[in-house]
Design a protein around this motif. Structure first.
Motif, short mmCIF file in Angstrom:
data_model
loop_
_atom_site.label_atom_id
_atom_site.label_comp_id
_atom_site.label_asym_id
_atom_site.label_seq_id
_atom_site.Cartn_x
_atom_site.Cartn_y
_atom_site.Cartn_z
N LYS A 1 9.01 7.79 1.60
CA LYS A 1 9.71 8.71 0.71
C LYS A 1 9.39 10.17 1.07
O LYS A 1 10.27 11.03 1.07
CB LYS A 1 9.35 8.42 -0.75
CG LYS A 1 9.92 7.13 -1.26
CD LYS A 1 9.47 6.87 -2.69
CE LYS A 1 10.00 5.56 -3.23
NZ LYS A 1 9.52 5.30 -4.60
N GLU A 2 8.12 10.43 1.37
CA GLU A 2 7.72 11.77 1.79
C GLU A 2 8.41 12.16 3.10
O GLU A 2 8.88 13.28 3.26
CB GLU A 2 6.20 11.83 1.96
CG GLU A 2 5.67 13.17 2.41
CD GLU A 2 4.16 13.17 2.63
OE1 GLU A 2 3.69 14.11 3.28
OE2 GLU A 2 3.47 12.23 2.17
N ILE B 1 0.84 -1.18 0.00
CA ILE B 1 0.00 0.00 0.00
C ILE B 1 0.88 1.24 0.00
O ILE B 1 2.09 1.13 -0.21
CB ILE B 1 -1.01 -0.05 1.17
CG1 ILE B 1 -0.30 -0.29 2.48
CG2 ILE B 1 -2.06 -1.10 0.91
CD1 ILE B 1 -1.22 -0.39 3.67
N ASN B 2 0.37 2.38 0.24
CA ASN B 2 1.14 3.60 0.03
C ASN B 2 2.17 3.88 1.11
O ASN B 2 2.73 4.98 1.15
CB ASN B 2 0.21 4.79 -0.17
CG ASN B 2 -0.42 5.27 1.12
OD1 ASN B 2 -0.08 4.83 2.21
ND2 ASN B 2 -1.33 6.21 1.02
N ASN B 3 2.50 2.93 1.95
CA ASN B 3 3.50 3.17 3.00
C ASN B 3 4.88 3.51 2.44
O ASN B 3 5.61 4.29 3.03
CB ASN B 3 3.59 1.96 3.94
CG ASN B 3 2.32 1.76 4.73
OD1 ASN B 3 1.52 2.67 4.88
ND2 ASN B 3 2.12 0.56 5.23
N GLY C 1 -2.26 5.65 7.74
CA GLY C 1 -1.44 6.63 7.05
C GLY C 1 -0.52 7.45 7.94
O GLY C 1 0.10 8.41 7.47
N GLU D 1 5.40 5.23 -0.28
CA GLU D 1 5.31 6.65 -0.64
C GLU D 1 5.38 7.53 0.61
O GLU D 1 5.98 8.61 0.57
CB GLU D 1 4.03 6.92 -1.43
CG GLU D 1 4.01 6.26 -2.79
CD GLU D 1 5.23 6.60 -3.65
OE1 GLU D 1 5.62 7.78 -3.71
OE2 GLU D 1 5.79 5.66 -4.26
N LEU D 2 4.77 7.08 1.70
CA LEU D 2 4.84 7.85 2.95
C LEU D 2 6.28 7.94 3.46
O LEU D 2 6.72 9.00 3.92
CB LEU D 2 3.94 7.23 4.01
CG LEU D 2 2.44 7.34 3.75
CD1 LEU D 2 1.66 6.50 4.76
CD2 LEU D 2 1.99 8.78 3.78
N ASN E 1 1.95 -3.38 7.57
CA ASN E 1 2.23 -1.94 7.59
C ASN E 1 3.60 -1.58 8.15
O ASN E 1 3.77 -0.52 8.75
CB ASN E 1 1.13 -1.19 8.36
CG ASN E 1 -0.20 -1.26 7.64
OD1 ASN E 1 -0.25 -1.18 6.42
ND2 ASN E 1 -1.27 -1.42 8.38
#
Length: 157
Positions: free
Chosen positions: A47-48, A40-42, A146, A44-45, A115
């Motif tokens: 990287k942010e 999932i977008n973890n 998130g 991307e998180l 996660n």
């Protein structure tokens, strides 16, 4: 001799069938995932997170944490510390006052189920005496809704 060779083939074939596939890295990025699980977008998180860190945007970095987050870090000793997002942001702002040009060079991101994202990186910077350092480190992030709920960082002081 033929019996030994046949036994060897049977044992190695059986062992190969029962082995778990190793994580694989993508060709375009240094991201390692277990191929059988969707990520999932973890990633991307994470990287942010490192973008905010390297930009020294501590306020934005702080907003990435849950209202209550658990931290392990050699600078805290052996105990787990509980912090709010503003306390986490303050910690990094203080670190930046000690090492004004601090930045992290991400080497590899390992994403797992549950996660959890593990990041290997090199912390770089210069102290107030103009001494440069490059410190290998690893952080294990755990996400929920998130937000970072656990930030366990390891390095050698």
């Amino acid at each position: 001799m033929k019996k030994v060779a046949l036994a060897f083939v049977i044992v190695t074939t059986f062992a190969a069938c029962n082995s778990t596939p190793e994580p694989v890295a993508t060709a375009t990025e240094n991201v390692v995932t277990k191929p059988e699980k969707p990520i999932i977008n973890n990633i991307e998180l994470v990287k942010e997170y490192f973008l905010h860190f390297n930009n020294h945007d501590w306020r934005k970095l702080g907003t990435m944490y849950a209202d209550t987050a658990y931290f392990k870090d050699p600078s805290y000793g052996l105990d787990i510390i509980v912090q709010t997002p503003s306390q986490a942001a303050s910690k990094y702002a203080k670190l930046c006052r000690t090492y004004p040009d601090i930045y992290n060079q991400v080497r590899t991101i390992y994403a797992t189920e549950n996660n959890v994202v593990v990041v290997e990186y090199i912390a770089n910077g210069t102290d107030k005496n103009s001494v440069r350092f490059a410190l290998p480190a690893c952080t294990i992030f755990t996400f929920e809704d998130g937000k970072i709920i656990r930030d366990y960082t390891y390095y050698n002081n």
